[in-house]
Design an enzyme around this catalytic site. Structure first.
Site, PDB file in Angstrom:
ATOM      1  N   HIS A  59      -2.561   4.766  -3.241  1.00  0.00           N
ATOM      2  CA  HIS A  59      -3.643   5.570  -2.646  1.00  0.00           C
ATOM      3  C   HIS A  59      -3.264   7.042  -2.771  1.00  0.00           C
ATOM      4  CE1 HIS A  59      -5.778   6.650   1.459  1.00  0.00           C
ATOM      5  NE2 HIS A  59      -6.349   7.232   0.432  1.00  0.00           N
TER       6      HIS A  59
ATOM      7  N   HIS B 206       0.862  -1.191   0.000  1.00  0.00           N
ATOM      8  CA  HIS B 206       0.000   0.000   0.000  1.00  0.00           C
ATOM      9  C   HIS B 206       0.895   1.236   0.000  1.00  0.00           C
ATOM     10  CE1 HIS B 206      -3.724   2.224   0.665  1.00  0.00           C
ATOM     11  NE2 HIS B 206      -3.047   2.974   1.527  1.00  0.00           N
TER      12      HIS B 206
ATOM     13  N   MET C 157       0.802  11.766  -0.824  1.00  0.00           N
ATOM     14  CA  MET C 157       0.142  12.944  -0.214  1.00  0.00           C
ATOM     15  C   MET C 157       0.771  14.223  -0.743  1.00  0.00           C
ATOM     16  SD  MET C 157       0.157  11.694   3.722  1.00  0.00           S
ATOM     17  CE  MET C 157      -0.406  10.053   4.196  1.00  0.00           C
TER      18      MET C 157
ATOM     19  N   MET D 240      -3.748  10.751  -2.131  1.00  0.00           N
ATOM     20  CA  MET D 240      -4.381  11.785  -1.306  1.00  0.00           C
ATOM     21  C   MET D 240      -3.911  13.124  -1.858  1.00  0.00           C
ATOM     22  SD  MET D 240      -3.905   9.769   2.246  1.00  0.00           S
ATOM     23  CE  MET D 240      -2.779   8.624   1.440  1.00  0.00           C
TER      24      MET D 240
ATOM     25  N   MET E  38     -11.889   4.916   4.504  1.00  0.00           N
ATOM     26  CA  MET E  38     -10.870   5.473   5.396  1.00  0.00           C
ATOM     27  C   MET E  38     -11.387   5.364   6.831  1.00  0.00           C
ATOM     28  SD  MET E  38      -8.120   6.346   3.864  1.00  0.00           S
ATOM     29  CE  MET E  38      -7.356   6.976   5.353  1.00  0.00           C
TER      30      MET E  38
ATOM     31  N   GLY F 155      -3.847  11.279   6.086  1.00  0.00           N
ATOM     32  CA  GLY F 155      -2.723  12.201   6.250  1.00  0.00           C
ATOM     33  C   GLY F 155      -1.589  11.631   7.074  1.00  0.00           C
ATOM     34  N   PHE F 156      -1.913  10.756   8.016  1.00  0.00           N
ATOM     35  CA  PHE F 156      -0.871  10.268   8.918  1.00  0.00           C
ATOM     36  C   PHE F 156      -1.108   8.806   9.290  1.00  0.00           C
ATOM     37  CE2 PHE F 156      -1.603  14.767   9.518  1.00  0.00           C
ATOM     38  CZ  PHE F 156      -0.324  15.296   9.378  1.00  0.00           C
TER      39      PHE F 156
ATOM     40  N   GLY G 101      -0.224  -0.026   8.622  1.00  0.00           N
ATOM     41  CA  GLY G 101       1.083   0.622   8.645  1.00  0.00           C
ATOM     42  C   GLY G 101       1.766   0.442   9.976  1.00  0.00           C
TER      43      GLY G 101
ATOM     44  N   GLY H 155      -6.451   2.515   7.925  1.00  0.00           N
ATOM     45  CA  GLY H 155      -6.272   3.403   9.070  1.00  0.00           C
ATOM     46  C   GLY H 155      -6.590   2.726  10.392  1.00  0.00           C
ATOM     47  N   GLY H 156      -5.580   2.629  11.254  1.00  0.00           N
ATOM     48  CA  GLY H 156      -5.803   2.084  12.596  1.00  0.00           C
ATOM     49  C   GLY H 156      -6.146   0.608  12.629  1.00  0.00           C
TER      50      GLY H 156
HETATM   51  C1  DX5 Z   1      -3.323   7.450   6.149  1.00  0.00           C
HETATM   52  C2  DX5 Z   1      -2.865   6.458   5.131  1.00  0.00           C
HETATM   53  C3  DX5 Z   1      -2.734   5.082   5.633  1.00  0.00           C
HETATM   54  C4  DX5 Z   1      -1.719   4.908   6.725  1.00  0.00           C
HETATM   55  C5  DX5 Z   1      -2.238   3.817   7.606  1.00  0.00           C
HETATM   56  O1  DX5 Z   1      -3.620   8.640   5.527  1.00  0.00           O
HETATM   57  O2  DX5 Z   1      -3.773   6.404   4.052  1.00  0.00           O
HETATM   58  O3  DX5 Z   1      -2.482   4.161   4.587  1.00  0.00           O
HETATM   59  O4  DX5 Z   1      -0.442   4.581   6.264  1.00  0.00           O
HETATM   60  O5  DX5 Z   1      -1.431   3.740   8.716  1.00  0.00           O
HETATM   61  P1  DX5 Z   1      -1.865   3.051  10.072  1.00  0.00           P
HETATM   62  O6  DX5 Z   1      -2.137   1.616   9.774  1.00  0.00           O
HETATM   63  O7  DX5 Z   1      -0.682   3.268  10.946  1.00  0.00           O
HETATM   64  O8  DX5 Z   1      -3.107   3.776  10.576  1.00  0.00           O
HETATM   65 ZN    ZN Z   2      -3.578   4.758   2.541  1.00  0.00          ZN
END
Ligand code: DX5
Ligand code: ZN
Length: 215
Positions: free
Chosen positions: A66, A33, A37, A68, A137, A142-143, A197, A176-177
């Protein structure tokens, strides 16, 4: 129903990216993935084409890109040239979403649409047969390393129902999470692909972490 895992390169070690790429190559993960950004659509800047080219060179699994970024339609061919297998744009960033999805398919990639946490799934109703992947999402983009938004599970269920009713075959991805605490629930709700991630790269044994969310 598939159970695919896509570790997010955003949490990898950019000082030694090849090592983390090889870890994913040798693991039971299914896709890479790749979060792009632009500092405009989201309040963060990640990486662009040079990093993607390096990934393309070493990655032995499909690149799930992905975007963004605003106006993603401007760069479709460039991402194809960087080896993107799936190209996902944000619903909130596309004035002419249908046209953009068509252009992604014409360029020879799978077309994905991502929805921010505040965007209801029903906005995809009129493009259900024009997409190959819908990305829910489960944090604000973003993070990495943010807390999972529980409401996302209901969104996955609703999307799975929409898919069934329409006889569509697109994959549902959650980003995410994601961790071992919610992976199974997400797959049961109808998700096919889970992005992770921080859970994978923050784990003492990333390969075991991949296995833990896949099972
Ligand atoms: C967030 C990204 C995710 C991010 C997920 O904007 O799109 O792909 O890397 O990271 P974790 O799994 O740490 O939430
Ligand atoms: Zn992503």
């Amino acid at each position: 129903m598939s159970r695919l895992i896509a570790p997010s390169v955003l949490s990898a070690d950019f000082g030694n990216l090849q090592k983390d790429i090889e870890m994913i190559n040798g693991s039971n993960a299914d896709w890479f993935h790749v979060d792009v950004m632009d500092g405009v659509f989201v309040p963060n800047i990640s990486f662009g084409f040079p990093v993607l080219k390096s990934l393309q060179k070493h990655a032995q699994k499909p690149l799930d890109v992905h975007l963004m970024i605003v106006q993603p339609e401007r760069y479709i061919q460039e991402f194809k040239d960087c080896g993107a297998h799936v190209l996902t744009v944000h619903y909130e960033a596309c004035t002419h979403l249908h046209r953009t999805l068509q252009a992604i398919r014409i360029a020879g990639m799978k077309a994905g649409v991502a929805l921010n946490p505040h965007t209801p799934v029903h906005v995809l109703e009129d493009v259900l047969n024009d997409l190959d992947l819908a990305l829910v999402m489960s944090v604000n983009p973003g993070f990495g390393g943010q807390k999972f938004i529980e409401r996302s599970i209901q969104k996955v269920q609703a999307l799975a129902q929409m898919r069934k009713d329409a006889g569509s075959t697109f994959l549902i991805e959650v980003d995410g999470g994601v961790s071992d605490a919610n992976a199974n629930q997400l797959f049961e709700a109808g998700a096919d692909v889970l992005v992770a991630g921080n859970y994978v790269f923050g784990h003492a044994n990333p390969m075991a972490a991949i296995d833990a969310i896949k099972k």
